[in-house]
Motif scaffolding. Structure first.
Motif, PDB file in Angstrom:
ATOM      1  N   LEU A  46     -15.294   5.872   3.655  1.00 52.52           N
ATOM      2  CA  LEU A  46     -14.245   6.690   4.245  1.00 52.52           C
ATOM      3  C   LEU A  46     -13.066   6.100   4.166  1.00 52.52           C
ATOM      4  O   LEU A  46     -11.817   6.580   3.950  1.00 52.52           O
ATOM      5  CB  LEU A  46     -14.589   6.545   5.997  1.00 52.52           C
ATOM      6  N   ILE A  47     -12.983   4.753   4.020  1.00 55.24           N
ATOM      7  CA  ILE A  47     -11.658   4.133   3.562  1.00 55.24           C
ATOM      8  C   ILE A  47     -11.119   4.401   2.323  1.00 55.24           C
ATOM      9  O   ILE A  47     -10.081   4.679   1.964  1.00 55.24           O
ATOM     10  CB  ILE A  47     -11.936   2.475   3.631  1.00 55.24           C
ATOM     11  N   GLU A  48     -12.135   4.424   1.323  1.00 57.33           N
ATOM     12  CA  GLU A  48     -11.467   4.857  -0.011  1.00 57.33           C
ATOM     13  C   GLU A  48     -11.139   6.128  -0.252  1.00 57.33           C
ATOM     14  O   GLU A  48     -10.340   6.728  -0.803  1.00 57.33           O
ATOM     15  CB  GLU A  48     -12.653   4.696  -1.185  1.00 57.33           C
ATOM     16  N   GLN A  49     -11.687   7.093   0.783  1.00 59.34           N
ATOM     17  CA  GLN A  49     -11.185   8.435   0.858  1.00 59.34           C
ATOM     18  C   GLN A  49      -9.843   8.660   1.447  1.00 59.34           C
ATOM     19  O   GLN A  49      -8.999   9.556   0.946  1.00 59.34           O
ATOM     20  CB  GLN A  49     -12.203   9.423   1.591  1.00 59.34           C
ATOM     21  N   ALA A  70       0.947  -1.170  -0.272  1.00 59.31           N
ATOM     22  CA  ALA A  70      -0.105   0.078   0.005  1.00 59.31           C
ATOM     23  C   ALA A  70       0.748   1.502   0.100  1.00 59.31           C
ATOM     24  O   ALA A  70       0.271   2.312  -0.298  1.00 59.31           O
ATOM     25  CB  ALA A  70      -0.954  -0.061   1.147  1.00 59.31           C
ATOM     26  N   GLU A  71       2.134   1.214   0.231  1.00 50.97           N
ATOM     27  CA  GLU A  71       3.046   2.386   0.044  1.00 50.97           C
ATOM     28  C   GLU A  71       3.200   2.912  -1.220  1.00 50.97           C
ATOM     29  O   GLU A  71       3.716   3.912  -1.536  1.00 50.97           O
ATOM     30  CB  GLU A  71       4.591   2.154   0.774  1.00 50.97           C
ATOM     31  N   THR A  72       3.149   2.034  -2.164  1.00 44.26           N
ATOM     32  CA  THR A  72       3.353   2.490  -3.590  1.00 44.26           C
ATOM     33  C   THR A  72       2.258   2.095  -4.564  1.00 44.26           C
ATOM     34  O   THR A  72       2.268   2.407  -5.790  1.00 44.26           O
ATOM     35  CB  THR A  72       4.616   1.384  -4.168  1.00 44.26           C
ATOM     36  N   GLU A  73       1.321   1.244  -4.088  1.00 52.01           N
ATOM     37  CA  GLU A  73      -0.112   0.905  -5.007  1.00 52.01           C
ATOM     38  C   GLU A  73      -1.117   0.846  -4.185  1.00 52.01           C
ATOM     39  O   GLU A  73      -1.253   0.630  -2.921  1.00 52.01           O
ATOM     40  CB  GLU A  73       0.292  -0.127  -5.775  1.00 52.01           C
ATOM     41  N   LYS A  74      -2.491   1.011  -4.933  1.00 51.58           N
ATOM     42  CA  LYS A  74      -3.536   0.727  -4.296  1.00 51.58           C
ATOM     43  C   LYS A  74      -3.826  -0.866  -4.011  1.00 51.58           C
ATOM     44  O   LYS A  74      -3.533  -1.481  -5.120  1.00 51.58           O
ATOM     45  CB  LYS A  74      -4.773   1.176  -5.062  1.00 51.58           C
ATOM     46  N   VAL A  75      -4.621  -1.243  -3.064  1.00 53.31           N
ATOM     47  CA  VAL A  75      -4.804  -2.645  -2.781  1.00 53.31           C
ATOM     48  C   VAL A  75      -6.121  -2.923  -2.335  1.00 53.31           C
ATOM     49  O   VAL A  75      -6.920  -2.241  -2.310  1.00 53.31           O
ATOM     50  CB  VAL A  75      -3.630  -3.258  -1.316  1.00 53.31           C
ATOM     51  N   PRO A  76      -6.515  -4.162  -2.698  1.00 54.29           N
ATOM     52  CA  PRO A  76      -7.891  -4.514  -2.318  1.00 54.29           C
ATOM     53  C   PRO A  76      -8.096  -4.606  -0.654  1.00 54.29           C
ATOM     54  O   PRO A  76      -6.884  -4.690  -0.065  1.00 54.29           O
ATOM     55  CB  PRO A  76      -7.965  -6.041  -2.991  1.00 54.29           C
ATOM     56  N   VAL A  77      -9.305  -4.815  -0.165  1.00 52.38           N
ATOM     57  CA  VAL A  77      -9.708  -4.639   0.990  1.00 52.38           C
ATOM     58  C   VAL A  77     -10.690  -5.626   1.431  1.00 52.38           C
ATOM     59  O   VAL A  77     -11.653  -5.903   0.792  1.00 52.38           O
ATOM     60  CB  VAL A  77      -9.992  -3.186   1.476  1.00 52.38           C
ATOM     61  N   THR A 126      -8.214  -0.179  -3.772  1.00 50.82           N
ATOM     62  CA  THR A 126      -9.024  -0.178  -5.020  1.00 50.82           C
ATOM     63  C   THR A 126     -10.522  -0.519  -4.738  1.00 50.82           C
ATOM     64  O   THR A 126     -10.626  -0.388  -3.432  1.00 50.82           O
ATOM     65  CB  THR A 126      -8.510  -1.450  -5.849  1.00 50.82           C
ATOM     66  N   ASP A 127     -11.253  -0.545  -5.772  1.00 53.36           N
ATOM     67  CA  ASP A 127     -12.682  -0.879  -5.538  1.00 53.36           C
ATOM     68  C   ASP A 127     -13.055  -2.251  -5.413  1.00 53.36           C
ATOM     69  O   ASP A 127     -14.317  -2.684  -5.125  1.00 53.36           O
ATOM     70  CB  ASP A 127     -13.427  -0.273  -6.679  1.00 53.36           C
TER      71      ASP A 127
END
Length: 286
Positions: free
Chosen positions: A132-135, A40-47, A140-141
């Motif tokens: 909130l998390i996505e903000q 997550a420090e360099t890219e978006k990740v799933p949750v 990712t979505d």
């Protein structure tokens, strides 16, 4: 929406953090925990959203499930909300019982007073918290949802009602038929009133029974310990097994011999669940 950092700890190259924020949905301050893997420090990740059980807070899973190591390997963020609204003015069970009120929100939207003002956990988990998390975080979505006991109930019902929002769903020891068990009947009577028809919208077995052939059916993994003290009276796992068979639902149900209801059980199989969700993140459309 603003959030306030409460604590942070380095964990397996990522960060374990805890935040508070003011919720417009529950009308009080809410707390949640998030694990951010090193990716997550360099890219978006799933949750993965994790919903905990009766008496728990956002801390139980993060401290006891041993999920961070495999989440770091797979590059999955984990978000764990509290199990109910809390704070001054938030009503509790008059007798202080563990199975209703504070710590026992059952992931529904209460319609009865005095509960309706604050106990809106369904909308909080499905709508407000993901926004909130996505903000505020690099996600990712792609979302999955999981939980334990009351939280397993929440995960299954939320996924069944919102199959377009998630890639997969899993649960440990879920309450699958709350309209027919003491925990569910007590909570639903207070939160939703005496109309039992209204209870069915928060019951996994009832929701499966009304699925149409064309409805999207998410991959579902459920683990249940055979020595769980709550298995027969409260959890009623066989009812989910029968409902899934009737609905031709893609349920993978595993009875784990000798395991109970505790986090020793969850930590023993959490890797399987994270790999299950990771597999379906890979299949999900960007």
């Amino acid at each position: 929406m603003t959030i306030e950092l409460v604590s942070q700890n380095r964990s397996f190259g990522g960060w374990q953090k805890q935040y508070t924020h003011r919720s417009s949905v529950t009308g009080c301050n809410m707390r949640f925990a998030v694990y951010l893997p090193p990716q997550a420090e360099t890219e978006k990740v799933p949750v993965l959203y994790w919903l905990s059980g009766l008496t728990c807070t956002d801390e139980n899973f993060m401290q006891k499930a041993a999920a961070q190591k495999i989440a770091a390997e797979l590059g999955i963020a984990i978000v764990a909300p509290d199990t109910s609204p809390r704070g001054e003015g938030v009503p509790d069970d008059e007798e202080g019982a563990y199975d209703f009120g504070l710590g026992a929100g059952f992931y529904l939207n209460a319609t009865e007073q005095p509960w309706a003002q604050h106990y809106q956990m369904y909308d909080y988990v499905v709508k407000e918290l993901p926004q909130l998390i996505e903000q505020h975080f690099p996600v990712t979505d792609k979302k999955a949802i999981s939980g334990h006991s009351m939280g397993g109930h929440g995960a299954l019902t939320i996924a069944l009602k919102n199959s377009d929002r998630y890639s997969s769903v899993s649960a440990f020891s879920p309450i699958v038929n709350p309209v027919n068990c003491p925990w569910g009947q007590k909570a639903f009577r207070h939160y939703l009133g005496n109309d039992r028809e209204s209870w069915k919208q928060y019951d996994s077995c009832e929701l499966m029974s009304v699925l149409k052939p064309a409805d999207k059916k998410l991959p579902m993994l459920v683990d249940q310990g055979t020595l769980d003290n709550f298995l027969v009276e409260q959890l009623q796992t066989r009812s989910l097994e029968a409902s899934a068979k009737e609905a031709d639902y893609p349920l993978e149900l595993r009875y784990q011999e000798g395991y109970d209801h505790s986090y020793y059980f969850i930590s023993s199989f959490i890797e399987d669940h994270l790999r299950f969700h990771h597999q379906h993140f890979e299949f999900a459309q960007d």
